[in-house]
Enzyme design. Sequence first.
Site, PDB file in Angstrom:
ATOM      1  N   PHE A  57       0.544  -1.192   0.498  1.00  0.00           N
ATOM      2  CA  PHE A  57      -0.381   0.241   0.024  1.00  0.00           C
ATOM      3  C   PHE A  57       0.684   1.296  -0.094  1.00  0.00           C
ATOM      4  O   PHE A  57       0.373   1.944   0.651  1.00  0.00           O
ATOM      5  CB  PHE A  57      -0.517   0.285   1.398  1.00  0.00           C
ATOM      6  CG  PHE A  57      -0.274   0.115   2.514  1.00  0.00           C
ATOM      7  CD1 PHE A  57       0.243   1.139   3.290  1.00  0.00           C
ATOM      8  CD2 PHE A  57      -0.478  -1.405   2.731  1.00  0.00           C
ATOM      9  CE1 PHE A  57       0.803   1.159   4.434  1.00  0.00           C
ATOM     10  CE2 PHE A  57       0.206  -1.452   4.400  1.00  0.00           C
ATOM     11  CZ  PHE A  57       0.846  -0.516   5.137  1.00  0.00           C
ATOM     12  N   ARG A  85      -2.615   7.089  20.818  1.00  0.00           N
ATOM     13  CA  ARG A  85      -2.827   5.599  20.184  1.00  0.00           C
ATOM     14  C   ARG A  85      -4.667   4.782  20.759  1.00  0.00           C
ATOM     15  O   ARG A  85      -5.023   4.649  19.783  1.00  0.00           O
ATOM     16  CB  ARG A  85      -1.650   4.891  20.510  1.00  0.00           C
ATOM     17  CG  ARG A  85      -0.903   5.201  19.158  1.00  0.00           C
ATOM     18  CD  ARG A  85       0.431   3.757  19.614  1.00  0.00           C
ATOM     19  NE  ARG A  85      -0.291   2.367  18.564  1.00  0.00           N
ATOM     20  CZ  ARG A  85      -0.310   3.296  17.305  1.00  0.00           C
ATOM     21  NH1 ARG A  85       0.451   3.657  16.631  1.00  0.00           N
ATOM     22  NH2 ARG A  85      -0.133   1.961  16.783  1.00  0.00           N
ATOM     23  N   THR A  91      -5.852   0.416  13.130  1.00  0.00           N
ATOM     24  CA  THR A  91      -5.814   1.390  12.212  1.00  0.00           C
ATOM     25  C   THR A  91      -7.029   1.446  11.613  1.00  0.00           C
ATOM     26  O   THR A  91      -6.953   1.788  10.878  1.00  0.00           O
ATOM     27  CB  THR A  91      -4.493   0.709  11.638  1.00  0.00           C
ATOM     28  OG1 THR A  91      -3.210   0.786  12.143  1.00  0.00           O
ATOM     29  CG2 THR A  91      -4.010   0.922  10.001  1.00  0.00           C
ATOM     30  N   ARG A 102     -10.704   7.192  15.419  1.00  0.00           N
ATOM     31  CA  ARG A 102     -11.265   6.528  13.899  1.00  0.00           C
ATOM     32  C   ARG A 102     -12.665   5.238  13.458  1.00  0.00           C
ATOM     33  O   ARG A 102     -13.405   5.602  12.734  1.00  0.00           O
ATOM     34  CB  ARG A 102      -9.811   5.883  13.548  1.00  0.00           C
ATOM     35  CG  ARG A 102      -8.460   6.105  13.155  1.00  0.00           C
ATOM     36  CD  ARG A 102      -7.148   5.392  13.401  1.00  0.00           C
ATOM     37  NE  ARG A 102      -6.433   5.765  12.515  1.00  0.00           N
ATOM     38  CZ  ARG A 102      -4.987   5.013  13.211  1.00  0.00           C
ATOM     39  NH1 ARG A 102      -5.050   3.995  13.997  1.00  0.00           N
ATOM     40  NH2 ARG A 102      -4.101   5.695  12.115  1.00  0.00           N
ATOM     41  N   ASN A 112      -7.878   7.594   7.752  1.00  0.00           N
ATOM     42  CA  ASN A 112      -8.277   6.653   8.656  1.00  0.00           C
ATOM     43  C   ASN A 112      -7.639   7.933   9.492  1.00  0.00           C
ATOM     44  O   ASN A 112      -7.728   8.177  10.424  1.00  0.00           O
ATOM     45  CB  ASN A 112      -7.285   4.948   9.146  1.00  0.00           C
ATOM     46  CG  ASN A 112      -6.239   5.710   9.505  1.00  0.00           C
ATOM     47  OD1 ASN A 112      -4.901   6.835   8.657  1.00  0.00           O
ATOM     48  ND2 ASN A 112      -5.046   4.511   9.860  1.00  0.00           N
ATOM     49  N   GLU A 126       9.702  11.533  14.591  1.00  0.00           N
ATOM     50  CA  GLU A 126       8.950  11.635  13.215  1.00  0.00           C
ATOM     51  C   GLU A 126       8.659  13.027  14.166  1.00  0.00           C
ATOM     52  O   GLU A 126       8.109  14.519  12.896  1.00  0.00           O
ATOM     53  CB  GLU A 126       7.175  10.685  13.791  1.00  0.00           C
ATOM     54  CG  GLU A 126       7.260   9.323  12.636  1.00  0.00           C
ATOM     55  CD  GLU A 126       6.610   8.641  13.174  1.00  0.00           C
ATOM     56  OE1 GLU A 126       5.277   9.633  13.771  1.00  0.00           O
ATOM     57  OE2 GLU A 126       5.992   7.555  13.199  1.00  0.00           O
TER      58      GLU A 126
HETATM   59  P1  CMP Z   1      -0.673   5.536  10.373  1.00  0.00           P
HETATM   60  O1  CMP Z   1      -0.660   4.803  11.129  1.00  0.00           O
HETATM   61  O2  CMP Z   1      -0.312   5.945   9.199  1.00  0.00           O
HETATM   62  O3  CMP Z   1       0.277   4.003   9.290  1.00  0.00           O
HETATM   63  C1  CMP Z   1       0.518   3.705   8.359  1.00  0.00           C
HETATM   64  C2  CMP Z   1      -0.265   3.599   7.570  1.00  0.00           C
HETATM   65  O4  CMP Z   1      -0.718   3.241   6.727  1.00  0.00           O
HETATM   66  C3  CMP Z   1      -1.318   3.822   7.791  1.00  0.00           C
HETATM   67  O5  CMP Z   1      -1.629   5.137   9.205  1.00  0.00           O
HETATM   68  C4  CMP Z   1      -2.975   3.908   7.230  1.00  0.00           C
HETATM   69  O6  CMP Z   1      -2.917   4.974   6.542  1.00  0.00           O
HETATM   70  C5  CMP Z   1      -1.804   2.859   5.773  1.00  0.00           C
HETATM   71  N1  CMP Z   1      -2.432   1.515   5.841  1.00  0.00           N
HETATM   72  C6  CMP Z   1      -2.037   0.680   6.826  1.00  0.00           C
HETATM   73  N2  CMP Z   1      -2.363  -0.632   6.476  1.00  0.00           N
HETATM   74  C7  CMP Z   1      -2.759  -0.239   5.564  1.00  0.00           C
HETATM   75  C8  CMP Z   1      -3.610  -1.734   4.720  1.00  0.00           C
HETATM   76  N3  CMP Z   1      -3.221  -2.529   5.019  1.00  0.00           N
HETATM   77  N4  CMP Z   1      -3.678  -0.881   3.649  1.00  0.00           N
HETATM   78  C9  CMP Z   1      -4.126   0.174   2.892  1.00  0.00           C
HETATM   79  N5  CMP Z   1      -3.417   1.277   4.227  1.00  0.00           N
HETATM   80  C10 CMP Z   1      -2.957   0.870   4.964  1.00  0.00           C
END
Ligand code: CMP
Length: 138
Positions: A57, A85, A91, A102, A112, A126
């Site tokens: 992704f 968190r 996520t 979320r 998200n 970060e």
């Molecule tokens: P974040 O917590 O910013 O960390 C990585 C990001 O990748 C996550 O939030 C989502 O926006 C994206 N993400 C994580 N897993 C997936 C997935 N399986 N498919 C698509 N996007 C993802």
Amino acid sequence: MERTLSIIKPDGVKKNLIGEVIKRFQDQGITVAAIKMMQLTQKQAEGFYAVHKERPFFNSLTDFMTSGPIVVMVLEGEDVIARNRKLMGATNFKEADEGTIRRDFATDIEQNVVHGSDAPETAAFEIGYFFNSMEIVG
Ligand code: CMP
């Protein structure tokens, strides 16, 4: 006191959730120690998410993260990495607890609404990616 990086992602900004998200932090006694709005370049997004560069992704994620303005913040408070968190939720919004950001606002695993650092080492990287020490209050 601990610090973490929070991002309101392009979907959160488009949905006018800046105030709502910050209110949820502040209602829990979490302090905003630095804040700015910006639009990431592709390179900046790729650098920020470099740990995910082998993931399927990755390209979609960096396209999304550059698609509009974001709000980046340094949050400060006791145990703030874990507390942020918890406020964000999982996520995947479908797995997020009720009452989390979320669960309430995300529509997609990628779009998200928010990002939050997941550990002290990631938080340090970060925060340093977006802010220098003079831009952080306290
Ligand atoms: P974040 O917590 O910013 O960390 C990585 C990001 O990748 C996550 O939030 C989502 O926006 C994206 N993400 C994580 N897993 C997936 C997935 N399986 N498919 C698509 N996007 C993802």
